[in-house]
Design a protein around this motif. Structure first.
Motif, PDB file in Angstrom:
ATOM      1  N   ILE A 156     -35.500  25.319  10.365  1.00 17.21           N
ATOM      2  CA  ILE A 156     -34.049  25.135  10.308  1.00 17.21           C
ATOM      3  C   ILE A 156     -33.459  25.112  11.717  1.00 17.21           C
ATOM      4  O   ILE A 156     -33.769  25.954  12.558  1.00 17.21           O
ATOM      5  CB  ILE A 156     -33.396  26.257   9.477  1.00 17.21           C
ATOM      6  CG1 ILE A 156     -33.954  26.242   8.049  1.00 17.21           C
ATOM      7  CG2 ILE A 156     -31.882  26.098   9.466  1.00 17.21           C
ATOM      8  CD1 ILE A 156     -33.819  24.914   7.334  1.00 17.21           C
ATOM      9  N   GLN A 157     -32.606  24.125  11.963  1.00 17.89           N
ATOM     10  CA  GLN A 157     -31.947  23.974  13.254  1.00 17.89           C
ATOM     11  C   GLN A 157     -30.462  24.342  13.137  1.00 17.89           C
ATOM     12  O   GLN A 157     -29.815  24.071  12.121  1.00 17.89           O
ATOM     13  CB  GLN A 157     -32.061  22.527  13.745  1.00 17.89           C
ATOM     14  CG  GLN A 157     -33.493  22.066  13.989  1.00 17.89           C
ATOM     15  CD  GLN A 157     -34.012  22.505  15.341  1.00 17.89           C
ATOM     16  OE1 GLN A 157     -33.579  22.013  16.382  1.00 17.89           O
ATOM     17  NE2 GLN A 157     -34.955  23.436  15.327  1.00 17.89           N
ATOM     18  N   ILE A 158     -29.970  24.959  14.197  1.00 17.91           N
ATOM     19  CA  ILE A 158     -28.552  25.305  14.297  1.00 17.91           C
ATOM     20  C   ILE A 158     -27.929  24.467  15.403  1.00 17.91           C
ATOM     21  O   ILE A 158     -28.509  24.315  16.483  1.00 17.91           O
ATOM     22  CB  ILE A 158     -28.364  26.802  14.626  1.00 17.91           C
ATOM     23  CG1 ILE A 158     -29.017  27.684  13.561  1.00 17.91           C
ATOM     24  CG2 ILE A 158     -26.879  27.132  14.782  1.00 17.91           C
ATOM     25  CD1 ILE A 158     -28.346  27.645  12.216  1.00 17.91           C
ATOM     26  N   LEU A 172     -25.291  24.478  10.317  1.00 17.40           N
ATOM     27  CA  LEU A 172     -26.609  23.970   9.953  1.00 17.40           C
ATOM     28  C   LEU A 172     -26.654  22.455  10.114  1.00 17.40           C
ATOM     29  O   LEU A 172     -25.628  21.777   9.991  1.00 17.40           O
ATOM     30  CB  LEU A 172     -26.921  24.324   8.500  1.00 17.40           C
ATOM     31  CG  LEU A 172     -27.109  25.803   8.165  1.00 17.40           C
ATOM     32  CD1 LEU A 172     -27.208  25.989   6.660  1.00 17.40           C
ATOM     33  CD2 LEU A 172     -28.349  26.349   8.851  1.00 17.40           C
ATOM     34  N   THR A 173     -27.847  21.933  10.352  1.00 21.86           N
ATOM     35  CA  THR A 173     -28.029  20.483  10.401  1.00 21.86           C
ATOM     36  C   THR A 173     -28.810  19.970   9.192  1.00 21.86           C
ATOM     37  O   THR A 173     -28.815  18.767   8.936  1.00 21.86           O
ATOM     38  CB  THR A 173     -28.781  20.074  11.681  1.00 21.86           C
ATOM     39  OG1 THR A 173     -30.090  20.666  11.672  1.00 21.86           O
ATOM     40  CG2 THR A 173     -28.031  20.536  12.929  1.00 21.86           C
ATOM     41  N   HIS A 174     -29.447  20.865   8.452  1.00 21.30           N
ATOM     42  CA  HIS A 174     -30.291  20.480   7.316  1.00 21.30           C
ATOM     43  C   HIS A 174     -29.413  20.176   6.101  1.00 21.30           C
ATOM     44  O   HIS A 174     -28.749  21.060   5.558  1.00 21.30           O
ATOM     45  CB  HIS A 174     -31.273  21.607   6.987  1.00 21.30           C
ATOM     46  CG  HIS A 174     -32.430  21.190   6.139  1.00 21.30           C
ATOM     47  ND1 HIS A 174     -32.299  20.873   4.801  1.00 21.30           N
ATOM     48  CD2 HIS A 174     -33.748  21.028   6.439  1.00 21.30           C
ATOM     49  CE1 HIS A 174     -33.482  20.550   4.309  1.00 21.30           C
ATOM     50  NE2 HIS A 174     -34.378  20.633   5.284  1.00 21.30           N
ATOM     51  N   VAL A 197     -29.987  19.352   2.910  1.00 19.83           N
ATOM     52  CA  VAL A 197     -30.295  19.998   1.625  1.00 19.83           C
ATOM     53  C   VAL A 197     -29.778  21.431   1.623  1.00 19.83           C
ATOM     54  O   VAL A 197     -29.165  21.895   0.651  1.00 19.83           O
ATOM     55  CB  VAL A 197     -31.816  19.970   1.348  1.00 19.83           C
ATOM     56  CG1 VAL A 197     -32.159  20.822   0.121  1.00 19.83           C
ATOM     57  CG2 VAL A 197     -32.292  18.538   1.149  1.00 19.83           C
ATOM     58  N   LEU A 198     -30.003  22.133   2.721  1.00 23.56           N
ATOM     59  CA  LEU A 198     -29.559  23.520   2.818  1.00 23.56           C
ATOM     60  C   LEU A 198     -28.033  23.608   2.848  1.00 23.56           C
ATOM     61  O   LEU A 198     -27.440  24.517   2.255  1.00 23.56           O
ATOM     62  CB  LEU A 198     -30.162  24.171   4.065  1.00 23.56           C
ATOM     63  CG  LEU A 198     -30.011  25.688   4.192  1.00 23.56           C
ATOM     64  CD1 LEU A 198     -30.585  26.396   2.966  1.00 23.56           C
ATOM     65  CD2 LEU A 198     -30.693  26.187   5.464  1.00 23.56           C
ATOM     66  N   LYS A 199     -27.391  22.661   3.512  1.00 23.01           N
ATOM     67  CA  LYS A 199     -25.926  22.635   3.542  1.00 23.01           C
ATOM     68  C   LYS A 199     -25.362  22.451   2.134  1.00 23.01           C
ATOM     69  O   LYS A 199     -24.416  23.139   1.737  1.00 23.01           O
ATOM     70  CB  LYS A 199     -25.433  21.512   4.467  1.00 23.01           C
ATOM     71  CG  LYS A 199     -25.623  21.810   5.940  1.00 23.01           C
ATOM     72  CD  LYS A 199     -25.381  20.594   6.811  1.00 23.01           C
ATOM     73  CE  LYS A 199     -23.946  20.163   6.829  1.00 23.01           C
ATOM     74  NZ  LYS A 199     -23.697  19.088   7.826  1.00 23.01           N
ATOM     75  N   ARG A 200     -25.950  21.530   1.388  1.00 26.07           N
ATOM     76  CA  ARG A 200     -25.468  21.309   0.019  1.00 26.07           C
ATOM     77  C   ARG A 200     -25.683  22.548  -0.840  1.00 26.07           C
ATOM     78  O   ARG A 200     -24.843  22.892  -1.678  1.00 26.07           O
ATOM     79  CB  ARG A 200     -26.173  20.098  -0.603  1.00 26.07           C
ATOM     80  CG  ARG A 200     -25.700  18.758  -0.076  1.00 26.07           C
ATOM     81  CD  ARG A 200     -26.163  17.617  -0.966  1.00 26.07           C
ATOM     82  NE  ARG A 200     -27.614  17.488  -0.963  1.00 26.07           N
ATOM     83  CZ  ARG A 200     -28.295  16.745  -0.095  1.00 26.07           C
ATOM     84  NH1 ARG A 200     -27.654  16.066   0.850  1.00 26.07           N
ATOM     85  NH2 ARG A 200     -29.612  16.669  -0.168  1.00 26.07           N
ATOM     86  N   HIS A 201     -26.806  23.225  -0.632  1.00 28.94           N
ATOM     87  CA  HIS A 201     -27.101  24.421  -1.428  1.00 28.94           C
ATOM     88  C   HIS A 201     -26.118  25.550  -1.120  1.00 28.94           C
ATOM     89  O   HIS A 201     -25.645  26.230  -2.036  1.00 28.94           O
ATOM     90  CB  HIS A 201     -28.527  24.892  -1.153  1.00 28.94           C
ATOM     91  CG  HIS A 201     -28.893  26.150  -1.900  1.00 28.94           C
ATOM     92  ND1 HIS A 201     -29.126  26.161  -3.261  1.00 28.94           N
ATOM     93  CD2 HIS A 201     -29.033  27.444  -1.474  1.00 28.94           C
ATOM     94  CE1 HIS A 201     -29.399  27.397  -3.647  1.00 28.94           C
ATOM     95  NE2 HIS A 201     -29.350  28.194  -2.580  1.00 28.94           N
ATOM     96  N   MET A 202     -25.792  25.738   0.149  1.00 28.73           N
ATOM     97  CA  MET A 202     -24.885  26.828   0.523  1.00 28.73           C
ATOM     98  C   MET A 202     -23.445  26.512   0.131  1.00 28.73           C
ATOM     99  O   MET A 202     -22.680  27.405  -0.221  1.00 28.73           O
ATOM    100  CB  MET A 202     -24.992  27.113   2.022  1.00 28.73           C
ATOM    101  CG  MET A 202     -26.342  27.678   2.423  1.00 28.73           C
ATOM    102  SD  MET A 202     -26.406  28.262   4.139  1.00 28.73           S
ATOM    103  CE  MET A 202     -25.415  29.774   4.035  1.00 28.73           C
ATOM    104  N   GLY A 203     -23.071  25.239   0.204  1.00 29.92           N
ATOM    105  CA  GLY A 203     -21.780  24.811  -0.318  1.00 29.92           C
ATOM    106  C   GLY A 203     -20.580  25.384   0.409  1.00 29.92           C
ATOM    107  O   GLY A 203     -20.615  25.654   1.611  1.00 29.92           O
ATOM    108  N   ALA A 204     -19.505  25.599  -0.349  1.00 24.43           N
ATOM    109  CA  ALA A 204     -18.237  26.038   0.224  1.00 24.43           C
ATOM    110  C   ALA A 204     -17.458  26.838  -0.803  1.00 24.43           C
ATOM    111  O   ALA A 204     -17.738  26.785  -2.004  1.00 24.43           O
ATOM    112  CB  ALA A 204     -17.420  24.823   0.664  1.00 24.43           C
TER     113      ALA A 204
END
Length: 295
Positions: A121-123, A264-266, A268-275
């Motif tokens: 994972i990249q920040i 985050l730049t990933h 899939v992970l961004k969609r999973h964490m959401g808002a």
């Protein structure tokens, strides 16, 4: 408004301190400070708002609407609000390394939930501009408003406003800012704060000579977030070099900066964490209390 003008002035001048304010008075003052800030005429500094008044509101009334949803926009830029091309959320804030660590822990937990290796994972880190948030769809420019509806301020581009790095228009979210060095040299004698000046660019009234010149000189600009210089690295690198990364990011641009945005730049992970209703969970802004004001 139940707060009298006299009480408001006493709060601003810190003649009335936090322990002298009721919960209702504190909440109303925070709402007033937010509205005036967003209209371009702040009554307290950004530091005092974040670290004194909003911090106390969060301590006393953690579920207050001001803390749970996008702050409202006044009528200064337009009476009619229009639907934004996409929802523009605010950014969650962290005021200490411990809060950044908690954000990282949430990322680590989310990685486990979707089967991702945290080491992959990249920040990304970018300067947090202290300007006027807007959205450029290539045809129109809008203020952020309440995140769903804002003001059409395309007139700013019609007045000659250019984009940062002469990039193409239509790159989405960004901010209207003025170069810090330019403001200090040419505008500080006429405007108390860069935010007062930035608001003057947006409002419907005709521009004064100095404002128009700043546009002509490409000192006032719309900066798409995608054009900002950045640092990208692993979570371990962020943990090991946090202070150095923050220090470098804060000096990357000649604009007023009040923090560092980590995201985050990933995808899939961004969609999973959401808002939630106010901010994306995959993004956070680190803001350091430099004034250490005591109340």
């Amino acid at each position: 408004m139940s707060l009298s003008k006299g009480l408001i002035q006493n709060i601003i001048q810190q003649k009335v301190l936090l322990d002298g304010l009721s919960n209702d008075d504190l909440a109303e003052f925070c709402q007033l400070a937010n509205i005036t800030y967003r209209d371009g005429s702040p009554i307290v500094s950004d530091q005092d708002y974040d670290f004194i008044y909003l911090a106390e509101l969060k301590r006393r009334l953690p579920h207050h609407s001001l803390l749970q949803t996008i702050e409202p926009e006044g009528q200064s830029f337009s009476e009619e609000k229009v639907l934004l091309p996409e929802v523009m959320l605010s950014t969650d804030k962290a005021y200490s390394w411990d809060e950044i660590l908690k954000w990282i822990e949430r990322i680590e937990k989310s990685c486990l939930e979707v089967g991702l290796n945290i080491n992959d994972i990249q920040i990304k880190a970018t300067p947090k501009l202290d300007g006027f948030a807007g959205y450029d769809d290539g045809l129109h420019l809008y203020t952020r408003g309440d995140g769903k509806k804002g003001s059409d301020i395309t007139r700013v581009f019609n007045r000659g406003l250019q984009t940062f790095n002469d990039c193409k228009r239509g790159q989405g979210a960004g901010e209207i800012v003025v170069k810090k060095s330019y403001f200090e040299q040419y505008l500080s004698d006429s405007f108390e704060h860069p935010r007062n000046f930035q608001a003057s660019l947006i409002k419907e009234k005709a521009l004064d000579e100095k404002a128009q010149k700043s546009i002509n000189d490409k000192a006032a600009l719309f900066v798409p977030f995608s054009q900002l210089p950045s640092w990208v690295g692993s979570i371990n690198e962020l943990k090991s070099n946090f202070s150095q990364i923050v220090g470098n990011i804060l000096t990357m641009v000649d604009f007023d900066v009040d923090g560092v945005v980590f995201e985050l730049t990933h995808q899939v992970l961004k969609r999973h964490m959401g808002a939630n209703r106010k901010f994306h969970r995959w993004q956070i802004a680190f803001k350091e209390n430099k004034d250490k004001a005591q109340v």
